[in-house]
Design an enzyme around this catalytic site. Structure first.
Site, PDB file in Angstrom:
ATOM      1  N   THR A 190      -0.788   1.496  28.976  1.00 19.11           N
ATOM      2  CA  THR A 190      -1.753   0.393  29.084  1.00 19.11           C
ATOM      3  C   THR A 190      -1.881  -0.375  27.775  1.00 19.11           C
ATOM      4  OG1 THR A 190      -3.650   1.785  28.518  1.00 19.11           O
ATOM      5  CG2 THR A 190      -3.068   1.647  30.851  1.00 19.11           C
ATOM      6  N   HIS A 241     -10.729   5.195  25.870  1.00 19.08           N
ATOM      7  CA  HIS A 241     -10.949   3.779  26.163  1.00 19.08           C
ATOM      8  C   HIS A 241     -12.408   3.595  26.560  1.00 19.08           C
ATOM      9  CE1 HIS A 241      -6.628   2.717  26.260  1.00 19.08           C
ATOM     10  NE2 HIS A 241      -6.483   3.959  26.703  1.00 19.08           N
ATOM     11  N   HIS A 277      -7.183   0.389  17.467  1.00 20.90           N
ATOM     12  CA  HIS A 277      -7.189   0.108  18.902  1.00 20.90           C
ATOM     13  C   HIS A 277      -7.854   1.218  19.697  1.00 20.90           C
ATOM     14  CE1 HIS A 277      -4.371  -3.234  18.383  1.00 20.90           C
ATOM     15  NE2 HIS A 277      -3.739  -2.442  17.544  1.00 20.90           N
TER      16      HIS A 277
HETATM   17 ZN   LIG Z   1      -4.793   5.002  26.924  1.00 21.35          ZN
END
Ligand SMILES: [Zn+2]
Ligand SMILES: *[C@@H]1O[C@H](CO)[C@@H](O)[C@H](O)[C@H]1NC(C)=O
Ligand SMILES: *[C@@H]1O[C@H](CO)[C@@H](O)[C@H](O)[C@H]1NC(C)=O
Ligand SMILES: *[C@@H]1O[C@H](CO)[C@@H](O)[C@H](O)[C@H]1NC(C)=O
Length: 308
Positions: free
Chosen positions: A222, A121, A91
Site C-alpha cells: 500500500t 496505519h 511514513h
Molecule cells: Zn502497511
C-alpha cells in the site's frame, strides 16, 4: 576481515532500505518524494500504484466474501518474547524484531513466510462494509524461498501481510504500551535512527485471540512501488485501542509536518475475489469441519509446545 566488511556492507544496505522505503516500498522512490496528501499524495504515486489492477487496500464487503475453509494460519514462534527496535521513517512507525526468525504458514499458503517487520496505519487502510477503524497493524512477511524481502516483493505471492484492525475502547490496550512508549520517544526523530523497545515483545499479543477467522485476497503493497505480490489476511476479530493511544500516532512528525494520517485510499476490487475463512458458525456442515480443524489445531499447538 573480509567477512566483517561484508557484514558491515549488508547492514549499511539494510539501513538504506529501512530509510528510503516505507511499508516496504521499493525502487528509486525516496522518502521525501511521496506522501499521503498534497502534491505528492496517492494520486501522484508512480508506476504500478496508478496502473495496477490488483491494488490494496480495498473495502471488504462482508456479504460478498466467499465463505470457504482455507485452513488456519500457523503463527510459529509468535508466542516467544523478542527484543525489538523501532523507527519513525516519516511514513509510519516500524518495528523490527531480533533473534530467531518468526514464521507464518497454513491458510492455503504453499510455503513458509518470514516476519520482516511490523508497522501501523492511522486510520485503518482496509474498510469493512464502508466503515473505517482508527488503526491498522501490518505484520509483513516474505516467502522464505527468496533471499530477502525486496526480492520476494518482485514475485507473485512473494509477500504475506497479516492486517489487524483496532476499534475504539475507553481503556488503554496494555499490549500496545511498550511500542507506544518508544513511539513517543521517536515521534520528532524522523529518519534512520532506531530506538530499542524497553521490554520484550510477544507478537502473538498483537493478534486477536481468535486468529482462526480472517478475510483473504490478493493485492499489493500500500506504499510506492505498490508491487502486486501480496497475499492479504485481514483478521476478522478486532483489537481495542483508546483514543489517547491513537493520538500518540497522530502526533508523529514526518519530513513535512505532522503525520496526521497515513492510509492509502480504497482501491478498486475489479474481478478479484475476497474469501472469508469460516469461523464454524455459518452452516451445519461448516460447523462440523470447523470442529475438526479446531481439534487438529489444538493437537498441533500442543505438539509444537512440547517441542520447545
Ligand atoms: Zn502497511
Ligand atoms: C489454494 O491454493 C491452491 C494451490 O496454490 C490454489 O490453486 C487455489 O486457488 C487456492 N485456493 C484459494 C481459494 O485461494
Ligand atoms: C536481496 O537479494 C538479492 C538477490 O540475492 C540481492 O541482489 C539484493 O542485494 C538483496 N537486497 C538486500 C536489501 O539485501
Ligand atoms: C510539504 O508541505 C508543503 C506545504 O504544505 C507542500 O507544498 C509540499 O508539497 C509538501 N511536500 C511534500 C513532499 O509532501
Amino acid at each position: 576481515m573480509a567477512s566483517t566488511s561484508r557484514i558491515k556492507m549488508g547492514l549499511g544496505h539494510l539501513l538504506i532500505v529501512t530509510l528510503t522505503l516505507l511499508c516496504t516500498g521499493l525502487q528509486a522512490v525516496t522518502a521525501l518524494e511521496w506522501g499521503y496528501w498534497g502534491k505528492y499524495g496517492p494520486k501522484s504515486w508512480p508506476e504500478m500504484c496508478t496502473t495496477g489492477k490488483k491494488q490494496s487496500p480495498i473495502d471488504i464487503v462482508t456479504e460478498d466474501a466467499i465463505r470457504i475453509d482455507l485452513g488456519a494460519l500457523n503463527f510459529d514462534r509468535y508466542d516467544f518474547a523478542f527484543s525489538g527496535t523501532l523507527t519513525n521513517n516519516g511514513h509510519t512507525i516500524q518495528v523490527k524484531l531480533h533473534g530467531i526468525p518468526i514464521h507464518l504458514s497454513g491458510g492455503n499458503l504453499s510455503s513458509a513466510y518470514i516476519l520482516e517487520q511490523i508497522h501501523f496505519h492511522w486510520s485503518a487502510e482496509h474498510t469493512v462494509d464502508g466503515s473505517r477503524n482508527p488503526l491498522e497493524l501490518h505484520l509483513v512477511h516474505y516467502d522464505n524461498q527468496y533471499a530477502n524481502f525486496s526480492e520476494a516483493a518482485q514475485h507473485e505471492k512473494g509477500v504475506v501481510v497479516v492486517a489487524v484492525l483496532f476499534e475504539f475502547n475507553s481503556y488503554d490496550n496494555p499490549d500496545l504500551m511498550p511500542i507506544l512508549e518508544t513511539t513517543k520517544m521517536v515521534s520528532n526523530w524522523v529518519g534512520k535512527n532506531m530506538a530499542p523497545i524497553r521490554t520484550k515483545l510477544i507478537p502473538l499479543l498483537l493478534l486477536p485471540k481468535d486468529h482462526t477467522t480472517y478475510y483473504q485476497y490478493e493485492g499489493s503493497l500500500t506504499t510506492p512501488g505498490c508491487q502486486e505480490s501480496v497475499m492479504w489476511f485481514v483478521m476478522t476479530e478486532k483489537l481495542p485501542i483508546s483514543e489517547a493511544q491513537v493520538n500518540v500516532f497522530k502526533h508523529i512528525q514526518s519530513y513535512n509536518g505532522t503525520l496526521k494520517y497515513n492510509y492509502r485510499p480504497i482501491q478498486e476490487l475489479g474481478n478479484r475475489k475476497v474469501y472469508h475463512r469460516l469461523d464454524g458458525y455459518n452452516s451445519a456442515s461448516s460447523l462440523y469441519s470447523s470442529i475438526i480443524c479446531t481439534v487438529v489445531n489444538v493437537l498441533l499447538v500442543s505438539l509444537l509446545r512440547k517441542n520447545f
